[in-house]
Design a protein around this motif. Structure first.
Motif, PDB file in Angstrom:
ATOM      1  N   SER A   1       0.847  -1.193   0.000  1.00 50.19           N
ATOM      2  CA  SER A   1       0.000   0.000   0.000  1.00 50.19           C
ATOM      3  C   SER A   1       0.883   1.245   0.000  1.00 50.19           C
ATOM      4  O   SER A   1       2.027   1.213   0.463  1.00 50.19           O
ATOM      5  CB  SER A   1      -0.903   0.009   1.228  1.00 50.19           C
ATOM      6  OG  SER A   1      -0.133   0.241   2.386  1.00 50.19           O
ATOM      7  N   GLN A   2       0.322   2.354  -0.523  1.00 51.97           N
ATOM      8  CA  GLN A   2       1.081   3.599  -0.573  1.00 51.97           C
ATOM      9  C   GLN A   2       1.474   4.052   0.829  1.00 51.97           C
ATOM     10  O   GLN A   2       2.595   4.520   1.052  1.00 51.97           O
ATOM     11  CB  GLN A   2       0.253   4.687  -1.276  1.00 51.97           C
ATOM     12  CG  GLN A   2       1.007   5.991  -1.516  1.00 51.97           C
ATOM     13  CD  GLN A   2       2.248   5.805  -2.397  1.00 51.97           C
ATOM     14  OE1 GLN A   2       2.191   5.159  -3.441  1.00 51.97           O
ATOM     15  NE2 GLN A   2       3.383   6.345  -1.951  1.00 51.97           N
ATOM     16  N   SER A   3       0.573   3.879   1.796  1.00 51.21           N
ATOM     17  CA  SER A   3       0.885   4.374   3.146  1.00 51.21           C
ATOM     18  C   SER A   3       2.034   3.574   3.759  1.00 51.21           C
ATOM     19  O   SER A   3       2.890   4.134   4.453  1.00 51.21           O
ATOM     20  CB  SER A   3      -0.354   4.357   4.044  1.00 51.21           C
ATOM     21  OG  SER A   3      -0.793   3.035   4.240  1.00 51.21           O
ATOM     22  N   LEU A   4       2.079   2.287   3.501  1.00 52.19           N
ATOM     23  CA  LEU A   4       3.191   1.483   4.011  1.00 52.19           C
ATOM     24  C   LEU A   4       4.504   1.902   3.327  1.00 52.19           C
ATOM     25  O   LEU A   4       5.538   2.047   3.980  1.00 52.19           O
ATOM     26  CB  LEU A   4       2.920  -0.014   3.792  1.00 52.19           C
ATOM     27  CG  LEU A   4       3.971  -0.984   4.345  1.00 52.19           C
ATOM     28  CD1 LEU A   4       4.274  -0.711   5.811  1.00 52.19           C
ATOM     29  CD2 LEU A   4       3.517  -2.434   4.155  1.00 52.19           C
ATOM     30  N   MET A   5       4.427   2.136   2.007  1.00 57.88           N
ATOM     31  CA  MET A   5       5.637   2.580   1.286  1.00 57.88           C
ATOM     32  C   MET A   5       6.116   3.927   1.816  1.00 57.88           C
ATOM     33  O   MET A   5       7.318   4.160   1.921  1.00 57.88           O
ATOM     34  CB  MET A   5       5.370   2.662  -0.217  1.00 57.88           C
ATOM     35  CG  MET A   5       5.275   1.295  -0.873  1.00 57.88           C
ATOM     36  SD  MET A   5       5.534   1.347  -2.649  1.00 57.88           S
ATOM     37  CE  MET A   5       4.135   2.309  -3.169  1.00 57.88           C
ATOM     38  N   ASP A   6       5.170   4.806   2.158  1.00 55.23           N
ATOM     39  CA  ASP A   6       5.547   6.111   2.713  1.00 55.23           C
ATOM     40  C   ASP A   6       6.229   5.949   4.065  1.00 55.23           C
ATOM     41  O   ASP A   6       7.224   6.627   4.355  1.00 55.23           O
ATOM     42  CB  ASP A   6       4.312   7.017   2.849  1.00 55.23           C
ATOM     43  CG  ASP A   6       3.830   7.519   1.500  1.00 55.23           C
ATOM     44  OD1 ASP A   6       4.631   7.455   0.530  1.00 55.23           O
ATOM     45  OD2 ASP A   6       2.677   7.963   1.399  1.00 55.23           O
ATOM     46  N   GLU A   7       5.706   5.037   4.872  1.00 55.21           N
ATOM     47  CA  GLU A   7       6.323   4.777   6.175  1.00 55.21           C
ATOM     48  C   GLU A   7       7.751   4.270   6.003  1.00 55.21           C
ATOM     49  O   GLU A   7       8.666   4.698   6.704  1.00 55.21           O
ATOM     50  CB  GLU A   7       5.537   3.701   6.927  1.00 55.21           C
ATOM     51  CG  GLU A   7       4.614   4.229   7.998  1.00 55.21           C
ATOM     52  CD  GLU A   7       3.836   3.093   8.648  1.00 55.21           C
ATOM     53  OE1 GLU A   7       4.484   2.184   9.196  1.00 55.21           O
ATOM     54  OE2 GLU A   7       2.598   3.124   8.562  1.00 55.21           O
ATOM     55  N   ILE A   8       7.916   3.349   5.060  1.00 54.81           N
ATOM     56  CA  ILE A   8       9.247   2.773   4.829  1.00 54.81           C
ATOM     57  C   ILE A   8      10.209   3.858   4.349  1.00 54.81           C
ATOM     58  O   ILE A   8      11.332   3.960   4.828  1.00 54.81           O
ATOM     59  CB  ILE A   8       9.171   1.595   3.832  1.00 54.81           C
ATOM     60  CG1 ILE A   8       8.430   0.422   4.489  1.00 54.81           C
ATOM     61  CG2 ILE A   8      10.571   1.161   3.388  1.00 54.81           C
ATOM     62  CD1 ILE A   8       8.165  -0.740   3.572  1.00 54.81           C
TER      63      ILE A   8
END
Ligand code: ADP
Ligand code: MG
Length: 259
Positions: free
Chosen positions: A118-125
């Motif tokens: 998900s985009q939000s997980l990629m942003d967190e990473i």
């Protein structure tokens, strides 16, 4: 699975690589130990980048074996699986970032390429990786043209770390940086080794890097590893090329101190 797997992150044996009639690596053998920072030195055009690219399966070999974390390299299917598993990250010599993508998008590129996320997980990473290399979340919104040389290298490193690799390959990561930025980058590599248990295989000409950051140094000459060991041992090597490299006129001015 090979015996060397327990201690070797990378095991290269009897490797031959050439282009047409030119033989670049000639029965080269090398072990990179798990958790170490190994520096690779060698003449310009001597085959350092070719060695690195062959180890990660980008250049075909004529003969010899290569194992990374005990798994043979070369089989296309294995390679793809390993890339997805994120076993290694790479900072190429001409490791340009994608100029049309932001820093954050550059760091996310390997995630987007390999994983359904998900985009939000990629942003967190991406935020976590930025912090890991000493940059801020705001830096994530910048474009490559807005970065200093040192920042560019850090972003490239963050991208190499995106998939949480066990090994990173760095091809002349501090070339083109001023000595202070290069020193900062070296310190960062050392910290990542210690905190993440990373294995680092690094091509460098930087005597300070070799002396301070690398656990061992390998010298490539005549298509082979002609000397390998801690810097103090390399300085005592009798091999003519190694002697010329570390004791030649230019290096006299910079002779690293060893105890
Ligand atoms: N893709 C390629 N095709 C043909 N020759 C190549 C290729 N890549 C590298 N070489 C040659 O292999 C030799 C070693 O290059 P390289 O590994 O880049 O040297 P360096 O030690 O400076 O990194 C050089 O002579 C180079 O021209
Ligand atoms: Mg090179």
């Amino acid at each position: 699975m090979a015996q060397s797997e327990a201690t070797s992150a990378i095991h290269v044996s009897d490797l031959v690589v050439g282009f047409g009639r030119q033989i670049v690596l000639e029965h080269l053998s090398l072990d990179v130990r798990k958790g170490e920072i190994l520096g690779l030195v060698g003449a310009s055009g001597g085959g350092k980048s070719v060695l690195m690219r062959t180890v990660i399966g980008l250049i075909p070999r004529r003969s010899g074996t290569i194992e990374v974390m005990g798994v043979p390299v070369g089989d296309r299917a294995i390679q793809d699986r390993e890339r997805i598993a994120g076993r290694w990250g790479i900072l190429f010599q001409q490791g340009a970032l994608f100029s049309s993508l932001t820093v954050r998008q550059n760091i996310q590129f390997p995630l987007r390429e390999s994983l359904q996320m998900s985009q939000s997980l990629m942003d967190e990473i991406a935020t976590a990786k930025l912090e890991m290399v000493g940059l801020t979340p705001e830096d994530g919104d910048k474009f490559p043209s807005e970065l200093s040389g040192g920042m560019t290298k850090r972003v490239a490193l963050a991208r190499a770390l995106a998939l949480d690799p066990a090994i990173v390959f760095l091809d002349e990561p501090t070339s083109g940086l001023d000595p202070i930025s290069a020193g900062d980058f070296d310190a960062l590599i050392k910290t990542l080794q210690q905190t993440l248990g990373l294995t680092v295989f690094m091509v460098t000409h930087d005597l300070a890097s070799l002396n301070v950051v690398c656990d061992r140094v390998a010298a490539l000459a005549d298509g082979k590893i002609v000397a390998i060991g801690p810097m103090r041992e390399l300085l005592q090597s009798e091999h003519p090329w190694v002697r010329a490299y570390f004791h030649g006129k230019r290096s006299q001015m910079l002779q690293p101190k060893v105890s």
